[in-house]
Design an enzyme around this catalytic site. Structure first.
Site, PDB file in Angstrom:
ATOM      1  N   LYS A   1      -3.829  -0.519  -6.947  1.00 39.73           N
ATOM      2  CA  LYS A   1      -4.844   0.257  -6.214  1.00 39.73           C
ATOM      3  C   LYS A   1      -4.583   1.731  -6.459  1.00 39.73           C
ATOM      4  O   LYS A   1      -3.486   2.216  -6.183  1.00 39.73           O
ATOM      5  CB  LYS A   1      -4.757  -0.076  -4.722  1.00 39.73           C
ATOM      6  CG  LYS A   1      -5.558   0.845  -3.795  1.00 39.73           C
ATOM      7  CD  LYS A   1      -5.520   0.312  -2.353  1.00 39.73           C
ATOM      8  CE  LYS A   1      -5.975   1.318  -1.321  1.00 39.73           C
ATOM      9  NZ  LYS A   1      -5.894   0.780   0.060  1.00 39.73           N
TER      10      LYS A   1
ATOM     11  N   SER B   1     -10.322   3.748  -5.938  1.00 37.34           N
ATOM     12  CA  SER B   1     -10.872   4.344  -4.712  1.00 37.34           C
ATOM     13  C   SER B   1     -11.842   5.485  -5.038  1.00 37.34           C
ATOM     14  O   SER B   1     -12.383   6.112  -4.116  1.00 37.34           O
ATOM     15  CB  SER B   1      -9.741   4.856  -3.828  1.00 37.34           C
ATOM     16  OG  SER B   1      -8.923   3.788  -3.432  1.00 37.34           O
TER      17      SER B   1
ATOM     18  N   ASP C   1       0.856  -1.180   0.000  1.00 37.38           N
ATOM     19  CA  ASP C   1       0.000   0.000   0.000  1.00 37.38           C
ATOM     20  C   ASP C   1       0.902   1.243   0.000  1.00 37.38           C
ATOM     21  O   ASP C   1       1.981   1.218  -0.595  1.00 37.38           O
ATOM     22  CB  ASP C   1      -0.987  -0.052   1.189  1.00 37.38           C
ATOM     23  CG  ASP C   1      -2.247   0.737   0.932  1.00 37.38           C
ATOM     24  OD1 ASP C   1      -2.252   1.952   1.213  1.00 37.38           O
ATOM     25  OD2 ASP C   1      -3.242   0.166   0.433  1.00 37.38           O
ATOM     26  N   ASP C   2       0.472   2.301   0.646  1.00 34.79           N
ATOM     27  CA  ASP C   2       1.180   3.572   0.604  1.00 34.79           C
ATOM     28  C   ASP C   2       2.582   3.447   1.235  1.00 34.79           C
ATOM     29  O   ASP C   2       2.885   2.480   1.929  1.00 34.79           O
ATOM     30  CB  ASP C   2       0.340   4.612   1.361  1.00 34.79           C
ATOM     31  CG  ASP C   2       0.633   6.034   0.917  1.00 34.79           C
ATOM     32  OD1 ASP C   2       1.614   6.238   0.178  1.00 34.79           O
ATOM     33  OD2 ASP C   2      -0.125   6.936   1.312  1.00 34.79           O
TER      34      ASP C   2
ATOM     35  N   ARG D   1     -13.296   0.757  -3.820  1.00 35.72           N
ATOM     36  CA  ARG D   1     -13.618   1.127  -2.445  1.00 35.72           C
ATOM     37  C   ARG D   1     -14.795   2.087  -2.495  1.00 35.72           C
ATOM     38  O   ARG D   1     -14.730   3.119  -3.141  1.00 35.72           O
ATOM     39  CB  ARG D   1     -12.392   1.780  -1.798  1.00 35.72           C
ATOM     40  CG  ARG D   1     -11.271   0.792  -1.423  1.00 35.72           C
ATOM     41  CD  ARG D   1     -11.599   0.079  -0.115  1.00 35.72           C
ATOM     42  NE  ARG D   1     -11.962   1.063   0.893  1.00 35.72           N
ATOM     43  CZ  ARG D   1     -11.091   1.835   1.539  1.00 35.72           C
ATOM     44  NH1 ARG D   1      -9.806   1.682   1.349  1.00 35.72           N
ATOM     45  NH2 ARG D   1     -11.504   2.735   2.410  1.00 35.72           N
TER      46      ARG D   1
ATOM     47  N   ASP E   1      -5.565   5.241  -5.410  1.00 38.11           N
ATOM     48  CA  ASP E   1      -6.205   6.038  -4.361  1.00 38.11           C
ATOM     49  C   ASP E   1      -6.550   7.428  -4.914  1.00 38.11           C
ATOM     50  O   ASP E   1      -6.163   7.754  -6.045  1.00 38.11           O
ATOM     51  CB  ASP E   1      -5.242   6.116  -3.158  1.00 38.11           C
ATOM     52  CG  ASP E   1      -5.974   6.228  -1.836  1.00 38.11           C
ATOM     53  OD1 ASP E   1      -7.184   6.570  -1.856  1.00 38.11           O
ATOM     54  OD2 ASP E   1      -5.356   6.003  -0.786  1.00 38.11           O
TER      55      ASP E   1
ATOM     56  N   ASP F   1     -12.217   4.102   5.390  1.00 35.72           N
ATOM     57  CA  ASP F   1     -11.206   3.103   5.749  1.00 35.72           C
ATOM     58  C   ASP F   1     -11.610   2.279   6.963  1.00 35.72           C
ATOM     59  O   ASP F   1     -12.084   2.821   7.961  1.00 35.72           O
ATOM     60  CB  ASP F   1      -9.892   3.802   6.118  1.00 35.72           C
ATOM     61  CG  ASP F   1      -9.243   4.457   4.917  1.00 35.72           C
ATOM     62  OD1 ASP F   1      -9.793   4.357   3.806  1.00 35.72           O
ATOM     63  OD2 ASP F   1      -8.179   5.065   5.105  1.00 35.72           O
TER      64      ASP F   1
HETATM   65  C1  GLA Z   1      -6.393   6.062   2.057  1.00 34.11           C
HETATM   66  C2  GLA Z   1      -6.944   4.699   1.655  1.00 34.11           C
HETATM   67  C3  GLA Z   1      -6.373   3.614   2.542  1.00 34.11           C
HETATM   68  C4  GLA Z   1      -4.864   3.638   2.441  1.00 34.11           C
HETATM   69  C5  GLA Z   1      -4.330   5.016   2.800  1.00 34.11           C
HETATM   70  C6  GLA Z   1      -2.849   5.144   2.519  1.00 34.11           C
HETATM   71  O1  GLA Z   1      -6.851   6.440   3.322  1.00 34.11           O
HETATM   72  O2  GLA Z   1      -8.344   4.675   1.700  1.00 34.11           O
HETATM   73  O3  GLA Z   1      -6.859   2.358   2.173  1.00 34.11           O
HETATM   74  O4  GLA Z   1      -4.476   3.269   1.148  1.00 34.11           O
HETATM   75  O5  GLA Z   1      -4.989   6.043   2.050  1.00 34.11           O
HETATM   76  O6  GLA Z   1      -2.330   6.384   2.851  1.00 34.11           O
END
Ligand code: GLA
Length: 434
Positions: free
Chosen positions: A156, A190, A79-80, A215, A158, A219
């Site tokens: 993914k 997202s 992820d991030d 999404r 975002d 979260d």
């Molecule tokens: C958003 C996304 C999360 C995650 C964070 C990462 O909040 O919805 O799922 O990926 O960013 O910073």
């Protein structure tokens, strides 16, 4: 046009509604770093848990050695906070060299060598939510090509630090750019979560054409409150959401958190069961190196997984919300089977919920029931009254086989048919042992 032709043509047009990249015909399953590991980049003090190639390789080892991969958990998703704060001299995204010394391509190879897949994260906007370089409109093609060059399998996208107009351009553009690379890359958007998740701002028909999953909502956090809040939103809006989902296009209520700190065993079962009913992507975010056997057996429950992965891909619904605090969820499955979940919102003690299958809209017949968590089987007629005991914040989950074919016994006398009789009790369907 003949009926058969009509059906054929309409099935073709239905098939083209989903993103045409051939992947994720059933909800994707795997592991995703965010909920459990967030943006922990402090590898000096926390080498085992920081966002680094070691963490992803460790999870890959667990997935492939502890029975997860065989059940379908094959994605290992970054992820991030994976990237360097700067793009390289050619303007390409690059992994943080300290934490990912081998680079993302090497990590993808590591996954592929073990029959796993690698997912990566980016953001439609100037920065990721964690403040790392984002993908502005002019960088979309370059970034898609970079991920394909690295042999990444899922992406993914975002939506922090972009506005609605940029998102409206960026999400479809990225879909095209990923497809143009020629590499099948599962595409997680997202976008709807940044636009409130509902029409008219969100166009689910379009999402189904450009994304494999999306999404819809906020979260998940490591708490039952958070899981319940997500459940409530998804089922209050089920009329919009159920029709959006199907093979290759899924609503994503966010990660599974069983094995972390916030849920009891009952609550972990509830999340697993309701995510299965929802045809939700099953991405765990936990520590597979230290997960306890209770959480593991919930996440590895074969019946819940079979229900989640049903090839028809019809998302289930809540069919009853009782004043007693019991919700009943139902999902149609292939082979004329179905799934039922009885869920208790109560906080006092196990509740004995009494009903019949016919009250739950089942047609006349005798059904074979397999209880996902007790692993017991039984036969139930539609009209038979039964009681399920549902624990506070817990579930009872059933796989319900198609009704037994009624056996017609015919009577002949002197070579001539005299009459026939339905043999109701004979069950032509074998019990569900998977
Ligand atoms: C958003 C996304 C999360 C995650 C964070 C990462 O909040 O919805 O799922 O990926 O960013 O910073």
């Amino acid at each position: 046009m003949h009926l058969a032709e009509l059906l054929f043509v309409s099935s073709l047009s239905v098939a083209t509604f989903a993103l045409d990249n051939g992947v994720m015909r059933v909800p994707p399953m795997g592991w995703l770093a965010w909920e459990r590991y967030r943006c922990d980049i402090d590898c000096d003090h926390d080498p085992k848990n920081c966002i680094s190639e070691n963490l992803f390789m460790d999870m890959a080892d667990r997935l492939s050695e502890d029975g997860w991969r065989e059940l379908g958990y094959v994605y290992v998703n970054i992820d991030d906070c994976w990237s360097s704060m700067k793009r390289d001299d050619n303007g390409r995204l690059q992994a943080d060299p300290k934490r990912f010394p081998g680079g993302i391509h090497k990590l993808a190879r590591y996954m592929h060598d073990r029959g796993l897949k690698l997912g990566i994260y980016g953001d439609m906007g100037t920065h990721t939510c964690g403040g790392y370089p984002g993908t502005t409109l002019d960088k979309i093609e370059l970034d898609a090509q970079t991920f394909a060059d690295w042999e990444v399998d899922m992406f993914k996208f975002d939506g922090c630090y972009s506005n609605a107009t940029e998102q409206e351009q960026g999400y479809p553009l990225m879909s095209k750019a990923l497809n143009a690379t020629g590499r099948p890359i599962g595409y997680s958007c997202s976008w709807p979560a940044y636009q409130g998740g509902l029409p008219p701002k969100v166009n689910y028909t379009q999402l189904g054409e450009i994304c494999n999953l999306w999404r819809n909502y906020g979260d998940i956090q490591d708490s039952w409150d958070s899981v319940l809040n997500i459940i409530n939103w998804f089922f209050e809006n089920q009329d919009v959401l159920v029709s959006a989902a199907g093979p290759g296009k899924w609503n994503d209520p966010d990660m599974l958190i069983a094995g972390d700190f916030g849920l009891s065993m009952e609550q972990s079962r509830s999340q697993m069961a309701i995510w299965a009913i929802m045809a939700a992507p099953l991405f765990m975010s936990n520590d597979l190196r230290t997960i306890n056997s209770g959480a593991r057996s919930i996440l590895q429950n074969k019946i819940a997984i079979v229900i989640n992965q049903d090839p028809m891909g019809i998302q289930g619904r809540r069919i009853l919300k009782e004043k007693s605090g019991i919700d009943v969820y139902w999902r149609p499955l292939s082979k004329n089977a179905s799934a039922l979940v009885f869920f208790s919102r109560r906080t006092d003690m196990p509740y004995r919920y009494q009903t019949t299958l016919s009250k739950l809209n089942y047609t006349t017949g005798s059904y074979q029931i397999y209880d996902a968590f007790t692993e017991k089987t039984m036969t139930l007629k539609d009209s038979t009254s039964f009681v399920v005991s549902v624990n506070p914040t817990g579930v009872v989950m059933w796989y319900v086989s198609a009704p037994a074919k009624r056996n017609i016994r015919q009577f002949y006398r002197g070579g001539r048919l005299q009459g026939s009789l339905f043999d109701d009790d004979e069950n032509a369907i074998s019990p569900v042992f998977l």
